[in-house]
Design a protein around this motif. Structure first.
Motif, mmCIF file in Angstrom:
data_model
loop_
_atom_site.group_PDB
_atom_site.id
_atom_site.type_symbol
_atom_site.label_atom_id
_atom_site.label_comp_id
_atom_site.label_asym_id
_atom_site.label_seq_id
_atom_site.Cartn_x
_atom_site.Cartn_y
_atom_site.Cartn_z
ATOM 1 N N MET A 53 5.782 -6.295 -6.117
ATOM 2 C CA MET A 53 4.836 -6.038 -6.926
ATOM 3 C C MET A 53 3.724 -6.516 -7.024
ATOM 4 O O MET A 53 2.769 -6.264 -7.645
ATOM 5 C CB MET A 53 5.558 -5.234 -7.719
ATOM 6 C CG MET A 53 6.555 -4.235 -7.295
ATOM 7 S SD MET A 53 5.778 -1.809 -7.843
ATOM 8 C CE MET A 53 4.915 -1.915 -9.547
ATOM 9 N N GLN A 80 13.698 -1.125 3.358
ATOM 10 C CA GLN A 80 13.022 -0.080 2.576
ATOM 11 C C GLN A 80 12.158 -0.917 0.959
ATOM 12 O O GLN A 80 10.972 0.372 1.023
ATOM 13 C CB GLN A 80 14.494 -0.349 1.421
ATOM 14 C CG GLN A 80 15.241 0.864 2.842
ATOM 15 C CD GLN A 80 16.584 0.683 1.670
ATOM 16 O OE1 GLN A 80 17.424 -0.269 1.415
ATOM 17 N NE2 GLN A 80 16.895 1.681 1.656
ATOM 18 N N LEU A 81 12.065 -1.975 0.487
ATOM 19 C CA LEU A 81 10.677 -2.397 -0.574
ATOM 20 C C LEU A 81 9.624 -1.954 0.254
ATOM 21 O O LEU A 81 9.012 -1.400 -0.454
ATOM 22 C CB LEU A 81 10.863 -3.263 -0.817
ATOM 23 C CG LEU A 81 12.637 -3.730 -1.830
ATOM 24 C CD1 LEU A 81 12.109 -5.572 -2.479
ATOM 25 C CD2 LEU A 81 12.119 -2.959 -3.285
ATOM 26 N N PHE A 141 11.882 -7.049 -5.567
ATOM 27 C CA PHE A 141 10.923 -5.391 -5.618
ATOM 28 C C PHE A 141 10.040 -6.347 -6.707
ATOM 29 O O PHE A 141 8.792 -6.130 -6.266
ATOM 30 C CB PHE A 141 11.493 -4.649 -6.043
ATOM 31 C CG PHE A 141 11.054 -3.833 -7.208
ATOM 32 C CD1 PHE A 141 10.463 -2.908 -6.366
ATOM 33 C CD2 PHE A 141 11.043 -3.528 -7.790
ATOM 34 C CE1 PHE A 141 10.028 -1.622 -6.760
ATOM 35 C CE2 PHE A 141 10.411 -2.464 -9.008
ATOM 36 C CZ PHE A 141 9.929 -1.209 -8.210
ATOM 37 N N GLN A 184 -0.662 -5.165 -2.250
ATOM 38 C CA GLN A 184 -1.102 -4.126 -2.928
ATOM 39 C C GLN A 184 -1.180 -2.890 -2.138
ATOM 40 O O GLN A 184 -1.014 -2.739 -0.722
ATOM 41 C CB GLN A 184 -2.565 -3.934 -3.221
ATOM 42 C CG GLN A 184 -3.147 -4.671 -4.551
ATOM 43 C CD GLN A 184 -3.407 -3.595 -5.312
ATOM 44 O OE1 GLN A 184 -4.378 -2.911 -5.373
ATOM 45 N NE2 GLN A 184 -3.843 -4.776 -7.092
ATOM 46 N N ARG A 185 -0.729 -1.646 -1.870
ATOM 47 C CA ARG A 185 -0.213 -0.727 -1.037
ATOM 48 C C ARG A 185 -1.513 -0.785 -0.264
ATOM 49 O O ARG A 185 -2.658 -1.069 0.144
ATOM 50 C CB ARG A 185 -1.010 0.785 -1.258
ATOM 51 C CG ARG A 185 -0.274 1.747 -0.700
ATOM 52 C CD ARG A 185 -0.413 2.919 -1.748
ATOM 53 N NE ARG A 185 0.460 3.566 -2.290
ATOM 54 C CZ ARG A 185 1.916 4.026 -2.366
ATOM 55 N NH1 ARG A 185 2.573 4.897 -1.020
ATOM 56 N NH2 ARG A 185 2.437 4.070 -2.990
ATOM 57 N N ASP A 221 3.143 -12.619 -14.605
ATOM 58 C CA ASP A 221 2.773 -11.327 -14.576
ATOM 59 C C ASP A 221 4.725 -10.560 -13.599
ATOM 60 O O ASP A 221 4.728 -9.915 -14.544
ATOM 61 C CB ASP A 221 2.430 -11.290 -13.096
ATOM 62 C CG ASP A 221 0.651 -12.364 -12.981
ATOM 63 O OD1 ASP A 221 0.826 -11.730 -14.282
ATOM 64 O OD2 ASP A 221 -0.233 -12.563 -11.550
ATOM 65 N N LEU A 231 6.135 -7.315 -15.795
ATOM 66 C CA LEU A 231 6.373 -6.617 -14.605
ATOM 67 C C LEU A 231 7.832 -5.924 -15.656
ATOM 68 O O LEU A 231 8.018 -5.270 -15.362
ATOM 69 C CB LEU A 231 5.734 -6.421 -13.401
ATOM 70 C CG LEU A 231 6.479 -4.994 -12.812
ATOM 71 C CD1 LEU A 231 5.741 -3.962 -13.236
ATOM 72 C CD2 LEU A 231 6.107 -5.567 -11.245
ATOM 73 N N GLN A 288 8.593 1.857 -0.020
ATOM 74 C CA GLN A 288 8.964 1.682 -1.301
ATOM 75 C C GLN A 288 7.346 1.988 -1.647
ATOM 76 O O GLN A 288 6.716 2.327 -2.364
ATOM 77 C CB GLN A 288 9.468 1.645 -1.844
ATOM 78 C CG GLN A 288 11.280 2.100 -1.677
ATOM 79 C CD GLN A 288 10.795 3.968 -2.486
ATOM 80 O OE1 GLN A 288 10.596 4.858 -2.386
ATOM 81 N NE2 GLN A 288 12.765 4.346 -2.115
ATOM 82 N N LEU A 289 6.893 0.768 -1.692
ATOM 83 C CA LEU A 289 5.965 -0.163 -2.190
ATOM 84 C C LEU A 289 4.509 0.488 -1.257
ATOM 85 O O LEU A 289 3.353 0.184 -1.357
ATOM 86 C CB LEU A 289 5.788 -1.309 -2.024
ATOM 87 C CG LEU A 289 6.495 -1.866 -3.153
ATOM 88 C CD1 LEU A 289 6.692 -3.031 -3.596
ATOM 89 C CD2 LEU A 289 6.622 -0.656 -4.508
#
Lengths: 464, 464
Positions: free
Chosen positions: A186, A207-208, A182, A190-191, A331, A335, A211-212
């Motif tokens: 992240m 699944q990740l 995750f 980016q989306r 990073d 996070l 979600q992202l």
């Protein structure tokens, strides 16, 4: 020149096994008996036995001596390979999410709690208990963001054995491998970005991505050697891919092991196309014939993010994993800090002590033997199924990949099995494109006691 | 009608305190001595003492008897209020991130580990140890996504006392309150959305907004009563705000307590503007005069997401928090599952047992007394500073908010203090708009032993 004595004994025993003097599964004479019979020193006999064990001809069983290995049953390899695909948004349905939640236990009968706790786990729990009692005033403080230094030091020591000159500062402790993946996604994507994944590949990654808000592009993966690099190359030429999630060592669901040349090729492609390579190494230490080097070990440009955990090899209830983020490490730590502050110090200290005491290495050794045995038993059982099937015979991991006749719909089978209290993992979970509907991941993570053997037999009836 | 005997004694003791027979901080005669002197039964004396304690005139100290309360010193309230602002992206600098990491311990001397462990923590650790030994086969399975049912049941019981008819199914266990806030923001907002926050307000929320690419709009908050609702109303009329993060009970940094009418007003505004209200209740149970109902208790339309944890009141090393997601609850559980799979079952079981045994309630009671005492000591110490200052006198939480003369730059002070080994939390951390540069959050979370008193004195020298 005469052969050394241990080699003479080795040959004698080997030909005895070959001639059927000792049959598969039979116990060899004890070390003491071999010393007497051949007039040899104990160390010489042990040396011969170790060599036979390393060659896979015999197996040590704790406190019982050496046994002739049972050659595992072999099936034809699964043939179905994924087609090259285009990037697509991921949408995992509720039914799939239910299956995934149940399947995480890798158990046909997840409600069947094992009564016997391995000695290693008892020792681990004592270490955690000691850390808890040592805790003093630290209950009022948070652990440091990257996690406990003693545990990170122990991890670094382990990875040196896997070809990578790791240091404690390379690691960030997480709440399991899933959190590591995750965090890795992240910070690198980016989306809307496109991520290359293996097909079949781990559903938790899909699944990740959902979600992202990331898009998946599926790369065909061979059940034996993992991700198809020429397919990846073709995909990278067609699409702007940001990251690639890959599980080079005993990947779920197939148990594939990516050869060193392919790994090298993967990193070259990553370099050329400026990819983040997210290595899911959660099964890396499970190999009973070999523990491969990590992909991270080959990473000259800090673009591999190595993710793993203690969940599969030690305990799922520790919730302890780690991530080595390469160029994104800072990073990732940031996070983790922002999204969770810290982990439990006492759990990490307990595990660090367990590692430093040699408890983890000893446990791993036994655990690999158990997995090998359980895999062989599963292959034997599958041979009794009244249908033709293809199956992988992985040398590590917790599961194999079975390909059933085309007409079998394993998603429908899931529902029928669940009515009988049995949890299976249908093949279509491992892809976003509806492939592998006649495939099954079958776990050998748990001992084949009577209840599980009965469940497996029941399953074979439901299939046929 | 004659007064009951306990009331006669109560009045006698009260006038003795008023007349200076027993001075602030002095020990009252023992229960036995009072029984003899006044020819009263023990239960009558105890009743009188309990009433005086409830009125705040005396304090029980464990195993030492009753002492006359020391009226806390009072300062003028801080005056500086935040100006109304427009939404802005959050960018927390590296120096701020370093400060935040250090400040999470709420300690001037975070390296000074407390030697003495409160009995409650020892009992908690025993419960966790027992859960670990009871574990059997469960080390091979993951906990359920929403967390341990026994712990969720205990939480629900606690919240019934705070005005909310909660059920176990309302809760999702997290790795602390920060993760609860993270999940709440992830499911309610998308990159670029505007979130209303208190100014001054918790910096951890600002970090989250930055990580998630959200914009903050700061709402002035009074040091006494929290978020200014007319300012919020004005902001909601001007901007499209998606969510509001609010800490109604003993908010950090000021310790403000939002009155019931303001809470009702907040929920009306939320309804009118379709806001998600993210309630940070981490200090809610710390109040020594009263434990206010949760905002969630007033939530008729499932738009309050309640977030909290055991970190501030019990142990920061448990990493156990919870989120009650209202209408977003299912999404939150799903996101927790995807991003972390599960938490450690044995830790949750241990804490659930500690709650069920009454250990947590007993610990809380003592802990609140400790906090009150430590707050009073801090106010006394601040009175010795050679500068005029304003300060809040919160009735809960772990810190107060001090306003120093305008020319003091607490960020510069941070560097000078750190050179002396002292960690402070400068005011500008609690805002994205550079306000509060002459303010300080000063913690009373830890006992004022000699080292901390020395550090505080040193700090006063650095200020003046």
């Amino acid at each position: 020149m005469a052969l050394p004595r241990y080699q003479i004994l080795e040959q004698t025993l080997e030909s005895g096994i070959g001639s059927g003097r000792w049959r598969p599964g039979e116990r060899l004479p004890s070390i003491r008996a071999l010393c007497q019979e051949h007039s040899l020193a104990k160390v010489t006999v042990q040396h011969a036995l170790q060599r036979l064990e390393a060659r896979g001809l015999i197996e040590a069983r704790e406190r019982s001596g050496f046994f002739v290995s049972i050659p595992p049953r072999e099936f034809d390899a699964p043939q179905q390979v994924s087609a090259l695909d285009e990037p697509r948004p991921v949408s995992v349905s509720q039914i799939f999410q239910d299956i995934m939640t149940r399947s995480a236990a890798f158990d046909l009968l997840p409600d069947l709690l094992q009564d016997e706790v391995p000695a290693g786990i008892v020792q681990l729990n004592r270490s955690i208990g000691r850390a808890l009692r040592r805790q003093r005033g630290s209950f009022q403080y948070y652990d440091e963001p990257a996690g406990n230094p003693a545990l990170r030091h122990q991890l670094a020591l382990r990875f040196v054995k896997r070809g990578w000159g790791a240091e404690a500062s390379d690691f960030c402790i997480t709440s399991g491998c899933q959190q590591a993946l995750f965090l890795a996604l992240m910070v690198t994507c980016q989306r809307g970005d496109v991520v290359a994944v293996e097909a079949p590949g781990f559903y938790g990654v899909l699944q990740l991505l959902e979600q992202l808000g990331l898009k998946a592009v599926e790369i065909p993966a061979s059940p034996a050697t993992g991700m198809d690099l020429s397919a990846l190359e073709q995909t990278l030429a067609s699409w702007n891919v940001k990251a690639c999630v890959v599980s080079p060592s005993y990947a779920t669901p197939t148990g594939a092991l990516m050869p060193p040349e392919a790994r090298q090729h993967l990193l070259e492609l990553a370099e050329r196309h400026d990819l983040a390579v997210i290595e899911d190494d959660i099964y890396g230490e499970s190999g009973w014939l070999s523990v491969p080097d990590t992909l991270k070990a080959m990473d000259a440009s800090e673009r591999v993010i190595h993710c793993s955990s203690f969940s599969k090899m030690l305990s799922r209830d520790l919730r302890l994993g780690w991530v080595c983020g390469g160029r994104w490490h800072k990073d990732i730590v940031q996070l983790k800090l922002t999204s969770q502050l810290a982990g439990s110090r006492f759990v990490q200290e307990g595990v660090a002590e367990f590692c430093a005491d040699g408890g983890y290495a000893a446990f791993l050794k036994q655990h690999r033997q158990r997995l090998q045995l359980q895999r062989n038993q599963l292959l034997d059982e599958l041979a009794l199924w009244g249908t033709t099937l293809r199956a992988t015979a992985p040398q590590g991991g917790l599961a194999l990949w079975a390909e059933l006749p085309k007409h079998v719909d394993t998603l429908a089978l899931y529902g029928r099995a669940l009515e009988a209290g049995i949890v299976i993992t249908p093949g279509n979970l491992f892809s976003v494109s509806g492939q592998f509907s006649n495939c099954l991941r079958i776990s050998f993570a748990h001992p084949w006691n009577e209840q599980r053997l009965t469940a497996l037999a029941k399953l074979s009836q439901l299939v046929c």
